[in-house]
Design a protein around this motif. Sequence first.
Motif, PDB file in Angstrom:
ATOM      1  N   TYR A  24       0.832  -1.199   0.000  1.00 45.95           N
ATOM      2  CA  TYR A  24       0.000   0.000   0.000  1.00 45.95           C
ATOM      3  C   TYR A  24       0.869   1.252   0.000  1.00 45.95           C
ATOM      4  O   TYR A  24       1.962   1.258   0.546  1.00 45.95           O
ATOM      5  N   ALA A  25       0.346   2.328  -0.585  1.00 49.36           N
ATOM      6  CA  ALA A  25       1.033   3.615  -0.564  1.00 49.36           C
ATOM      7  C   ALA A  25       0.979   4.191   0.843  1.00 49.36           C
ATOM      8  O   ALA A  25       0.043   3.922   1.596  1.00 49.36           O
ATOM      9  N   GLU A  26       1.984   4.992   1.206  1.00 50.06           N
ATOM     10  CA  GLU A  26       2.001   5.665   2.512  1.00 50.06           C
ATOM     11  C   GLU A  26       1.208   6.956   2.449  1.00 50.06           C
ATOM     12  O   GLU A  26       1.209   7.648   1.437  1.00 50.06           O
ATOM     13  N   CYS A  27       0.561   7.293   3.550  1.00 46.10           N
ATOM     14  CA  CYS A  27      -0.117   8.580   3.682  1.00 46.10           C
ATOM     15  C   CYS A  27       0.958   9.665   3.698  1.00 46.10           C
ATOM     16  O   CYS A  27       1.968   9.528   4.396  1.00 46.10           O
ATOM     17  N   LYS A  41       0.210   7.639  -8.295  1.00 37.10           N
ATOM     18  CA  LYS A  41       0.993   8.871  -8.348  1.00 37.10           C
ATOM     19  C   LYS A  41       0.230   9.983  -7.648  1.00 37.10           C
ATOM     20  O   LYS A  41      -0.985   9.999  -7.629  1.00 37.10           O
ATOM     21  N   GLY A  42       0.953  10.906  -7.052  1.00 39.27           N
ATOM     22  CA  GLY A  42       0.322  12.056  -6.432  1.00 39.27           C
ATOM     23  C   GLY A  42       0.148  11.885  -4.943  1.00 39.27           C
ATOM     24  O   GLY A  42       0.732  11.015  -4.310  1.00 39.27           O
ATOM     25  N   ILE A  43      -0.693  12.716  -4.367  1.00 42.22           N
ATOM     26  CA  ILE A  43      -0.908  12.738  -2.926  1.00 42.22           C
ATOM     27  C   ILE A  43      -1.851  11.608  -2.527  1.00 42.22           C
ATOM     28  O   ILE A  43      -2.946  11.490  -3.064  1.00 42.22           O
ATOM     29  N   THR A  44      -1.403  10.781  -1.593  1.00 40.89           N
ATOM     30  CA  THR A  44      -2.255   9.726  -1.062  1.00 40.89           C
ATOM     31  C   THR A  44      -2.446   9.963   0.431  1.00 40.89           C
ATOM     32  O   THR A  44      -1.511  10.289   1.142  1.00 40.89           O
ATOM     33  N   LEU A  45      -3.683   9.837   0.883  1.00 33.92           N
ATOM     34  CA  LEU A  45      -4.019  10.042   2.286  1.00 33.92           C
ATOM     35  C   LEU A  45      -4.676   8.789   2.837  1.00 33.92           C
ATOM     36  O   LEU A  45      -5.437   8.121   2.141  1.00 33.92           O
ATOM     37  N   CYS A  46      -4.394   8.483   4.115  1.00 33.43           N
ATOM     38  CA  CYS A  46      -5.085   7.379   4.781  1.00 33.43           C
ATOM     39  C   CYS A  46      -6.525   7.832   5.048  1.00 33.43           C
ATOM     40  O   CYS A  46      -6.840   9.020   4.956  1.00 33.43           O
ATOM     41  N   PRO A  47      -7.422   6.910   5.373  1.00 30.29           N
ATOM     42  CA  PRO A  47      -8.815   7.307   5.612  1.00 30.29           C
ATOM     43  C   PRO A  47      -8.970   8.377   6.698  1.00 30.29           C
ATOM     44  O   PRO A  47      -9.800   9.270   6.575  1.00 30.29           O
ATOM     45  N   VAL A  48      -8.178   8.314   7.756  1.00 29.65           N
ATOM     46  CA  VAL A  48      -8.283   9.302   8.837  1.00 29.65           C
ATOM     47  C   VAL A  48      -7.871  10.684   8.346  1.00 29.65           C
ATOM     48  O   VAL A  48      -8.584  11.668   8.538  1.00 29.65           O
ATOM     49  N   CYS A  49      -6.708  10.783   7.702  1.00 28.78           N
ATOM     50  CA  CYS A  49      -6.240  12.084   7.204  1.00 28.78           C
ATOM     51  C   CYS A  49      -7.144  12.606   6.089  1.00 28.78           C
ATOM     52  O   CYS A  49      -7.368  13.812   5.987  1.00 28.78           O
ATOM     53  N   GLU A  50      -7.678  11.711   5.269  1.00 26.55           N
ATOM     54  CA  GLU A  50      -8.601  12.120   4.212  1.00 26.55           C
ATOM     55  C   GLU A  50      -9.851  12.753   4.821  1.00 26.55           C
ATOM     56  O   GLU A  50     -10.328  13.790   4.367  1.00 26.55           O
ATOM     57  N   TRP A  51     -10.378  12.149   5.880  1.00 24.19           N
ATOM     58  CA  TRP A  51     -11.554  12.692   6.562  1.00 24.19           C
ATOM     59  C   TRP A  51     -11.227  14.037   7.198  1.00 24.19           C
ATOM     60  O   TRP A  51     -11.998  14.989   7.100  1.00 24.19           O
ATOM     61  N   GLN A  52     -10.068  14.130   7.854  1.00 24.75           N
ATOM     62  CA  GLN A  52      -9.677  15.394   8.502  1.00 24.75           C
ATOM     63  C   GLN A  52      -9.487  16.503   7.471  1.00 24.75           C
ATOM     64  O   GLN A  52      -9.876  17.648   7.706  1.00 24.75           O
TER      65      GLN A  52
END
Length: 61
Positions: A24-27, A41-52
């Motif tokens: 998996y990609a890192e946040c 490619k690009g910015i990947t966020l975990c579900p928690v950071c995506e929600w925040q």
Amino acid sequence: MDDDETYCAPAAPERPAPADGPPYAECVLCREPTEYPESVKGITLCPVCEWQEAQRTACSG
């Protein structure tokens, strides 16, 4: 302003498809695993950071 337009319509970013399994990609914020494959490619966020991030950018009224 047209009836179809809203004052604060969020732009819906295109999200990649979730990965079937590791690796998996890192946040980019907290370095936790995301639900996306490493090849994304690009910015990947975990579900928690995506929600925040969505909370920070939401229209507060």
